[in-house]
Design an enzyme around this catalytic site. Structure first.
Site, PDB file in Angstrom:
ATOM      1  N   ARG A   1      70.694 105.417  39.328  1.00 17.59           N
ATOM      2  CA  ARG A   1      71.613 106.309  40.205  1.00 17.59           C
ATOM      3  C   ARG A   1      72.211 107.090  39.388  1.00 17.59           C
ATOM      4  O   ARG A   1      72.655 108.249  39.937  1.00 17.59           O
ATOM      5  CB  ARG A   1      72.409 105.243  40.953  1.00 17.59           C
ATOM      6  CG  ARG A   1      71.776 104.681  42.358  1.00 17.59           C
ATOM      7  CD  ARG A   1      71.451 105.617  43.381  1.00 17.59           C
ATOM      8  NE  ARG A   1      70.943 105.012  44.507  1.00 17.59           N
ATOM      9  CZ  ARG A   1      69.573 105.000  45.094  1.00 17.59           C
ATOM     10  NH1 ARG A   1      68.841 105.793  44.215  1.00 17.59           N
ATOM     11  NH2 ARG A   1      69.229 104.398  45.816  1.00 17.59           N
TER      12      ARG A   1
ATOM     13  N   SER B   1      73.485  84.179  41.735  1.00 21.41           N
ATOM     14  CA  SER B   1      73.121  84.924  42.682  1.00 21.41           C
ATOM     15  C   SER B   1      74.529  85.937  43.295  1.00 21.41           C
ATOM     16  O   SER B   1      74.395  86.902  43.363  1.00 21.41           O
ATOM     17  CB  SER B   1      72.665  84.357  43.995  1.00 21.41           C
ATOM     18  OG  SER B   1      71.120  83.787  43.713  1.00 21.41           O
TER      19      SER B   1
ATOM     20  N   HIS C   1      70.423 110.055  38.920  1.00 21.67           N
ATOM     21  CA  HIS C   1      70.362 110.907  40.306  1.00 21.67           C
ATOM     22  C   HIS C   1      71.591 111.648  40.441  1.00 21.67           C
ATOM     23  O   HIS C   1      71.499 112.884  40.891  1.00 21.67           O
ATOM     24  CB  HIS C   1      70.233 109.888  41.597  1.00 21.67           C
ATOM     25  CG  HIS C   1      68.748 109.127  41.458  1.00 21.67           C
ATOM     26  ND1 HIS C   1      68.741 107.887  42.285  1.00 21.67           N
ATOM     27  CD2 HIS C   1      67.546 109.797  41.054  1.00 21.67           C
ATOM     28  CE1 HIS C   1      67.440 107.438  42.162  1.00 21.67           C
ATOM     29  NE2 HIS C   1      66.813 108.690  41.541  1.00 21.67           N
TER      30      HIS C   1
ATOM     31  N   ARG D   1      68.661  88.803  35.880  1.00 23.53           N
ATOM     32  CA  ARG D   1      68.869  89.348  37.166  1.00 23.53           C
ATOM     33  C   ARG D   1      70.027  90.578  36.924  1.00 23.53           C
ATOM     34  O   ARG D   1      69.944  91.560  37.607  1.00 23.53           O
ATOM     35  CB  ARG D   1      69.110  88.320  38.122  1.00 23.53           C
ATOM     36  CG  ARG D   1      67.678  87.922  38.649  1.00 23.53           C
ATOM     37  CD  ARG D   1      68.150  86.793  39.853  1.00 23.53           C
ATOM     38  NE  ARG D   1      68.971  87.035  40.651  1.00 23.53           N
ATOM     39  CZ  ARG D   1      68.809  87.133  41.863  1.00 23.53           C
ATOM     40  NH1 ARG D   1      67.419  86.902  42.475  1.00 23.53           N
ATOM     41  NH2 ARG D   1      69.965  87.262  42.945  1.00 23.53           N
TER      42      ARG D   1
ATOM     43  N   SER E   1      78.482  85.154  32.209  1.00 23.36           N
ATOM     44  CA  SER E   1      79.200  84.388  31.443  1.00 23.36           C
ATOM     45  C   SER E   1      80.020  85.041  30.434  1.00 23.36           C
ATOM     46  O   SER E   1      80.916  84.373  30.004  1.00 23.36           O
ATOM     47  CB  SER E   1      78.307  83.357  30.662  1.00 23.36           C
ATOM     48  OG  SER E   1      77.606  84.266  29.735  1.00 23.36           O
ATOM     49  N   GLY E   2      79.598  86.135  30.031  1.00 17.96           N
ATOM     50  CA  GLY E   2      80.186  87.009  29.020  1.00 17.96           C
ATOM     51  C   GLY E   2      79.937  86.465  27.753  1.00 17.96           C
ATOM     52  O   GLY E   2      80.602  86.724  26.475  1.00 17.96           O
TER      53      GLY E   2
ATOM     54  N   ASP F   1      76.976 100.342  42.715  1.00 19.74           N
ATOM     55  CA  ASP F   1      76.731 101.265  43.823  1.00 19.74           C
ATOM     56  C   ASP F   1      78.057 102.005  44.321  1.00 19.74           C
ATOM     57  O   ASP F   1      78.284 103.064  44.685  1.00 19.74           O
ATOM     58  CB  ASP F   1      76.112 100.895  44.836  1.00 19.74           C
ATOM     59  CG  ASP F   1      74.543 100.660  44.719  1.00 19.74           C
ATOM     60  OD1 ASP F   1      74.152 101.339  43.779  1.00 19.74           O
ATOM     61  OD2 ASP F   1      73.829 100.118  45.640  1.00 19.74           O
TER      62      ASP F   1
ATOM     63  N   GLU G   1      75.358  88.403  40.827  1.00 16.73           N
ATOM     64  CA  GLU G   1      74.232  89.508  40.673  1.00 16.73           C
ATOM     65  C   GLU G   1      74.546  90.516  41.719  1.00 16.73           C
ATOM     66  O   GLU G   1      74.309  91.717  41.555  1.00 16.73           O
ATOM     67  CB  GLU G   1      72.940  88.981  40.424  1.00 16.73           C
ATOM     68  CG  GLU G   1      72.662  88.241  39.301  1.00 16.73           C
ATOM     69  CD  GLU G   1      71.742  86.818  39.173  1.00 16.73           C
ATOM     70  OE1 GLU G   1      71.968  85.995  38.301  1.00 16.73           O
ATOM     71  OE2 GLU G   1      71.416  86.565  40.439  1.00 16.73           O
TER      72      GLU G   1
END
Length: 184
Positions: free
Chosen positions: A57, A148, A60, A46, A88-89, A159, A151
């Site tokens: 992006r 989650s 863009h 993910r 985790s790296g 963003d 991510e």
């Protein structure tokens, strides 16, 4: 609990998490992207999807970005920046890529839960996202499953990097829309 109540809790977790990200290190990423010849981004699972959305992006806004592992990805050079998102790296395939990028002399950025991880220690720039590791469901940092929170925070962070880049370059959404895919 109702779905909207879960959404409110998730949003609160995200706010708490992203508020702890080091703005000075984030600015170093923006500066690194501005100076780079090409931008390479990698992530697994993910986190890899978040990396791909970041690359989209960057395209863009007129950059020359690549997702590591795609067939059209060129070679990495010392004037480039390599950004890796790994909770985790320690994901072995990403460690190997990071070691290679470092040996080439590219600027290496790690966005991770664990800045003291193998990938974190190899990086020139480290962003810590203090989220729950996917294997640590008992940390109390998140009601969400697995990774989650990391991510989602990764997507929001990427963003935000785009927004800061747009600000620095004087770009608008209208400018970016001209680069949006037209073969959909």
């Amino acid at each position: 609990m109702l779905t909207t109540e879960y959404t409110g809790k998730v949003l609160a977790e995200l706010k708490r998490t992203v508020d702890l990200i080091d703005n000075a290190e984030a600015e170093r990423i923006v500066e690194g992207i501005l100076q780079a010849k090409k931008v390479f981004v990698a992530g697994g699972g993910r986190s890899g999807f978040m990396a791909k959305s970041f690359v989209m992006r960057m395209m863009h806004v007129g950059l020359d970005p690549y997702v590591v592992g795609e067939t059209v990805t060129p070679n990495l050079e010392s004037e480039d920046i390599f950004i890796v998102g790994s909770g985790s790296g320690e994901t072995q395939s990403l460690v190997t890529m990071t070691e290679k990028a470092r040996s080439i002399g590219a600027t290496v950025v790690a966005v991770t839960i664990n800045p003291e991880s193998t990938i974190g220690k190899l990086a020139n720039i480290r962003i810590e996202i203090p989220a729950q590791a996917k294997s640590d469901g008992t940390s109390g940092k998140s009601i969400q499953p697995m990774g989650s929170l990391f991510e989602q925070s990764l997507l929001l962070f990427f963003d935000s990097i785009i927004l800061r880049f747009m600000e620095r370059k004087g770009l608008s959404s209208d400018t970016m829309y001209g680069r949006h895919a037209n073969l959909e």
